[in-house]
Every structure is written in C-alpha cells, then in structure tokens.
Design an enzyme around this catalytic site. Structure first.
Site, PDB file in Angstrom:
ATOM      1  CG  HIS A 130      -0.403   0.023   2.549  1.00  0.00           C
ATOM      2  ND1 HIS A 130      -0.153  -1.140   3.248  1.00  0.00           N
ATOM      3  CD2 HIS A 130      -0.017   1.036   3.364  1.00  0.00           C
ATOM      4  CE1 HIS A 130       0.337  -0.830   4.433  1.00  0.00           C
ATOM      5  NE2 HIS A 130       0.429   0.468   4.536  1.00  0.00           N
ATOM      6  CG  HIS A 168       3.688   4.479   5.520  1.00  0.00           C
ATOM      7  ND1 HIS A 168       2.769   5.070   6.370  1.00  0.00           N
ATOM      8  CD2 HIS A 168       3.221   3.224   5.272  1.00  0.00           C
ATOM      9  CE1 HIS A 168       1.810   4.209   6.628  1.00  0.00           C
ATOM     10  NE2 HIS A 168       2.040   3.088   5.981  1.00  0.00           N
ATOM     11  CD  GLU A 172       3.181  -0.551   7.205  1.00  0.00           C
ATOM     12  OE1 GLU A 172       2.671   0.381   6.556  1.00  0.00           O
ATOM     13  OE2 GLU A 172       2.517  -1.267   7.984  1.00  0.00           O
TER      14      GLU A 172
END
Ligand SMILES: CC[C@H](C(=O)O)C(=O)SCCNC(=O)CCNC(=O)[C@H](O)C(C)(C)COP(=O)(O)OP(=O)(O)OC[C@H]1O[C@@H](n2cnc3c(N)ncnc32)[C@H](O)[C@@H]1OP(=O)(O)O
Ligand SMILES: [Co+2]
Length: 134
Positions: A7, A79, A130
């Site tokens: 994502h 992020h 991440e």
C-alpha cells in the site's frame, strides 16, 4: 527481499472528506474506517486493482503521524509498504546493513493482522518504508 507494493499511505487532515473524495470523485472502493490504537491512527483502506491506498488520521494524543500533519497541514504521502516473506530475516538484514528499524525492532501487528516494521525515512531517500510480512 522486498516483494509487492502492499500500500501507499496518505496522511489526511479529514478522514471522512478524503474517503468521500476517493469514493465519489475517484470512484474507488473505500472500506470503513478502522481504529488502530496500538499504532495511534485511524485508517481507511482503498482497494485498487494492483495495490491499496491507506488513508491515515491521528488517533489519540501521541500519534506518530501528528508531527507529519503539523508540517503538512493539507496532508501528503506518508509511507509506502512493501511485502516481505520473513520480516525477522528482513529486519536482521537491514540492521546489518546499518538501516534504522524504528521502535525496538519488534514487529507490531498491522491493519491486515500481519507483522509490520518501519524503517527510518532518512535511511531510504526521505521515504518512510513499512514492511509487512505476508
Ligand atoms: C495500523 C498500522 C498501519 C499499517 O499499514 O498496518 C500503519 O501504516 S501505521 C502508520 C503510522 N505509524 C508510523 O508511521 C510508525 C513509524 N513512524 C514513526 O515512528 C515516526 O513517524 C517517524 C520517526 C518516522 C517520524 O516521527 P516525527 O515526525 O515525530 O519525527 P521527526 O520530526 O524527528 O522526523 C525526523 C525526520 O524525518 C522526517 N519525517 C518524518 N516523517 C516522515 C515521513 N512520513 N516521510 C518522510 N520523512 C519524514 C521529518 O521531516 C524529519 O526530517 P528533518 O529533515 O529532520 O526535518
Ligand atoms: Co501502512
């Protein structure tokens, strides 16, 4: 080591307005908000054919994204999340390479119920990374 793009996260000042914009203006499939108190955020995931968008809004007084939104009051890309097969092996490889793994290096359970870690943005061309074990 890193695999698919899981994502792209966008910090937003108004979660309802941003979700409505993706649903109504952009015609995307928008999921209901999820409070993630362990991470200090409320998230809304938007399903795309090849990845997801994660809308983020601070939850609680000590949100890790409060500083980002203070600096970027209109919001912004916060992020990117890459998938990994083995998050502990990834962590050890990154630490050995001198990258800073945020927190105490122990993965937390993320919004998808999977272990996640974060890498310092200053070590990855100004981008908060991440990792999610899938
Ligand atoms: C429910 C889980 C969900 C999921 O996907 O499963 C999530 O994604 S949870 C997402 C929210 N959680 C986190 O972001 C955890 C990791 N983040 C942090 O620990 C902090 O945000 C941190 C340390 C990256 C930054 O914290 P803060 O802004 O308070 O620190 P500084 O002001 O000292 O920033 C240091 C330096 O980094 C720059 N910065 C900060 N955030 C970002 C960012 N998102 N992207 C790029 N750069 C960032 C900041 O501007 C400072 O740079 P400087 O040049 O020194 O001004
Ligand atoms: Co995320």
């Amino acid at each position: 080591m890193i695999g698919k793009l899981n994502h792209v996260a966008i910090a937003v000042p108004d979660l309802g307005a941003a979700a409505a914009q993706y649903r109504d203006t952009l015609g995307a499939h928008v999921n209901p908000p999820q409070d993630e108190p362990d991470h200090g955020v409320t998230v809304v995931f938007i399903d795309l054919p090849n990845t997801k968008i994660e809308l983020l809004h601070p939850l609680g007084d000590d949100s890790p994204i409060a500083g980002f939104l203070a600096k970027n009051p209109s919001g912004g890309i916060h992020h990117i999340c890459y998938e990994v097969d083995d998050i502990m092996a990834a962590r050890d490889r990154l630490t050995a390479a001198g990258a800073r793994v945020l927190g105490d290096g122990t993965p937390k359970i993320g919004a998808h119920g999977k272990p996640v870690l974060f890498l310092h943005p200053k070590d990855f061309t100004g981008t908060l990374v991440e990792l999610e074990q899938v």
